[in-house]
Motif scaffolding. Structure first.
Motif, PDB file in Angstrom:
ATOM      1  N   ALA A   1       0.824  -1.207   0.000  1.00 58.18           N
ATOM      2  CA  ALA A   1       0.000   0.000   0.000  1.00 58.18           C
ATOM      3  C   ALA A   1       0.860   1.259   0.000  1.00 58.18           C
ATOM      4  N   LEU A   2       2.160   1.106   0.195  1.00 54.24           N
ATOM      5  CA  LEU A   2       3.060   2.255   0.245  1.00 54.24           C
ATOM      6  C   LEU A   2       3.404   2.752  -1.156  1.00 54.24           C
ATOM      7  N   PRO A   3       3.707   4.044  -1.291  1.00 53.41           N
ATOM      8  CA  PRO A   3       4.208   4.532  -2.583  1.00 53.41           C
ATOM      9  C   PRO A   3       5.604   3.977  -2.842  1.00 53.41           C
ATOM     10  N   PRO A   4       6.013   3.932  -4.106  1.00 54.98           N
ATOM     11  CA  PRO A   4       7.317   3.342  -4.444  1.00 54.98           C
ATOM     12  C   PRO A   4       8.486   3.975  -3.693  1.00 54.98           C
ATOM     13  N   GLU A   5       8.458   5.296  -3.490  1.00 53.76           N
ATOM     14  CA  GLU A   5       9.565   5.976  -2.804  1.00 53.76           C
ATOM     15  C   GLU A   5       9.758   5.449  -1.386  1.00 53.76           C
ATOM     16  N   LYS A   6       8.657   5.224  -0.696  1.00 55.04           N
ATOM     17  CA  LYS A   6       8.727   4.741   0.687  1.00 55.04           C
ATOM     18  C   LYS A   6       9.188   3.275   0.718  1.00 55.04           C
ATOM     19  N   LEU A   7       8.633   2.444  -0.166  1.00 56.18           N
ATOM     20  CA  LEU A   7       9.011   1.032  -0.201  1.00 56.18           C
ATOM     21  C   LEU A   7      10.476   0.878  -0.605  1.00 56.18           C
TER      22      LEU A   7
ATOM     23  N   PRO B   1      13.456   6.484  -7.396  1.00 58.41           N
ATOM     24  CA  PRO B   1      12.960   5.412  -6.537  1.00 58.41           C
ATOM     25  C   PRO B   1      12.595   4.153  -7.323  1.00 58.41           C
ATOM     26  N   CYS B   2      13.254   3.966  -8.460  1.00 56.44           N
ATOM     27  CA  CYS B   2      12.867   2.876  -9.376  1.00 56.44           C
ATOM     28  C   CYS B   2      13.543   1.543  -9.108  1.00 56.44           C
TER      29      CYS B   2
ATOM     30  N   PHE C   1      10.848  -1.135  -8.282  1.00 48.84           N
ATOM     31  CA  PHE C   1       9.663  -0.569  -7.635  1.00 48.84           C
ATOM     32  C   PHE C   1       8.819   0.150  -8.685  1.00 48.84           C
ATOM     33  N   GLU C   2       7.525  -0.167  -8.682  1.00 49.39           N
ATOM     34  CA  GLU C   2       6.608   0.389  -9.663  1.00 49.39           C
ATOM     35  C   GLU C   2       5.349   0.856  -8.946  1.00 49.39           C
ATOM     36  N   GLY C   3       4.930   2.084  -9.230  1.00 48.51           N
ATOM     37  CA  GLY C   3       3.705   2.606  -8.643  1.00 48.51           C
ATOM     38  C   GLY C   3       2.482   1.953  -9.253  1.00 48.51           C
ATOM     39  N   THR C   4       1.448   1.811  -8.412  1.00 49.12           N
ATOM     40  CA  THR C   4       0.152   1.311  -8.865  1.00 49.12           C
ATOM     41  C   THR C   4      -0.900   2.304  -8.377  1.00 49.12           C
ATOM     42  N   GLY C   5      -2.141   2.089  -8.725  1.00 50.55           N
ATOM     43  CA  GLY C   5      -3.217   2.963  -8.262  1.00 50.55           C
ATOM     44  C   GLY C   5      -3.437   2.905  -6.768  1.00 50.55           C
TER      45      GLY C   5
ATOM     46  N   SER D   1       2.216   0.233  -4.545  1.00 54.00           N
ATOM     47  CA  SER D   1       3.346  -0.129  -5.406  1.00 54.00           C
ATOM     48  C   SER D   1       3.534  -1.639  -5.445  1.00 54.00           C
ATOM     49  N   ILE D   2       4.356  -2.043  -6.389  1.00 55.91           N
ATOM     50  CA  ILE D   2       4.788  -3.434  -6.489  1.00 55.91           C
ATOM     51  C   ILE D   2       6.307  -3.434  -6.449  1.00 55.91           C
ATOM     52  N   MET D   3       6.854  -4.268  -5.581  1.00 60.47           N
ATOM     53  CA  MET D   3       8.292  -4.473  -5.510  1.00 60.47           C
ATOM     54  C   MET D   3       8.584  -5.804  -6.193  1.00 60.47           C
ATOM     55  N   THR D   4       9.489  -5.770  -7.156  1.00 57.35           N
ATOM     56  CA  THR D   4       9.903  -6.985  -7.843  1.00 57.35           C
ATOM     57  C   THR D   4      11.357  -7.261  -7.488  1.00 57.35           C
ATOM     58  N   ASP D   5      11.615  -8.429  -6.942  1.00 59.44           N
ATOM     59  CA  ASP D   5      12.967  -8.872  -6.601  1.00 59.44           C
ATOM     60  C   ASP D   5      13.404  -9.876  -7.650  1.00 59.44           C
TER      61      ASP D   5
END
Length: 154
Positions: free
Chosen positions: A12-18, A77-78, A98-102, A105-109
């Motif tokens: 639920a966090l924005p990409p910058e925070k995650l 923050p990408c 890190f990618e923003g969503t509505g 965000s989604i974190m891909t490892d």
């Protein structure tokens, strides 16, 4: 030869925070409590950044392990990439994206690794290490996502 896998975690966090949570040494230590992982050299607390290194000590499979990794790529923050400099693997590379969503965000490892010891190492990669590391990275993603009050997706 390398082995690779991908884990995606919703937050639920924005990409910058995650992004900042994912590069927090303190949260990494908290997420790896089971293995007793701790930072013993380089950046040992706070946020790690471009060109910096951290040395970790932990116990995995009952064996004490020391690994130094460095941040080799960093685009706030990408994405950022950490790679083993010294340690138990023949090679180890972890790309965090890190990618923003509505809704956050989604974190891909993306993890790529190779074990030492030739044929024996390749057998260990496929029989033990792949599953173990995938679970470790997945659980870490869920831990970070839970900080925002949202449980991560596998």
């Amino acid at each position: 030869m390398t082995v690779s896998f991908v884990c995606r975690t919703e937050s639920a966090l924005p990409p910058e925070k995650l992004f900042d949570l994912a590069r927090s040494i303190d949260l990494h230590v908290d997420s790896q409590e089971r293995s007793g992982e701790r930072a013993v050299g380089g950046v040992t607390s706070g946020l790690i950044g471009e060109g910096q290194e951290v040395t970790w000590r932990a116990r995995h499979f009952g064996i004490p392990i020391t690994m130094t990794s460095g941040i080799t790529e960093f685009t706030f923050p990408c994405s950022f990439t950490d790679e083993q400099i010294r340690g138990p693997f023949k090679s180890f590379r972890h790309v965090h994206e890190f990618e923003g969503t509505g809704t956050g965000s989604i974190m891909t490892d993306r993890v790529e690794f190779a074990a030492p010891f030739g044929l024996l190492g390749r057998v260990a990669e496929r029989l033990v290490l792949h599953r173990y590391l995938h679970r470790l990275i997945r659980d870490r993603g869920h831990f970070l996502a839970s900080i925002s009050g949202h449980t991560g997706a596998p």
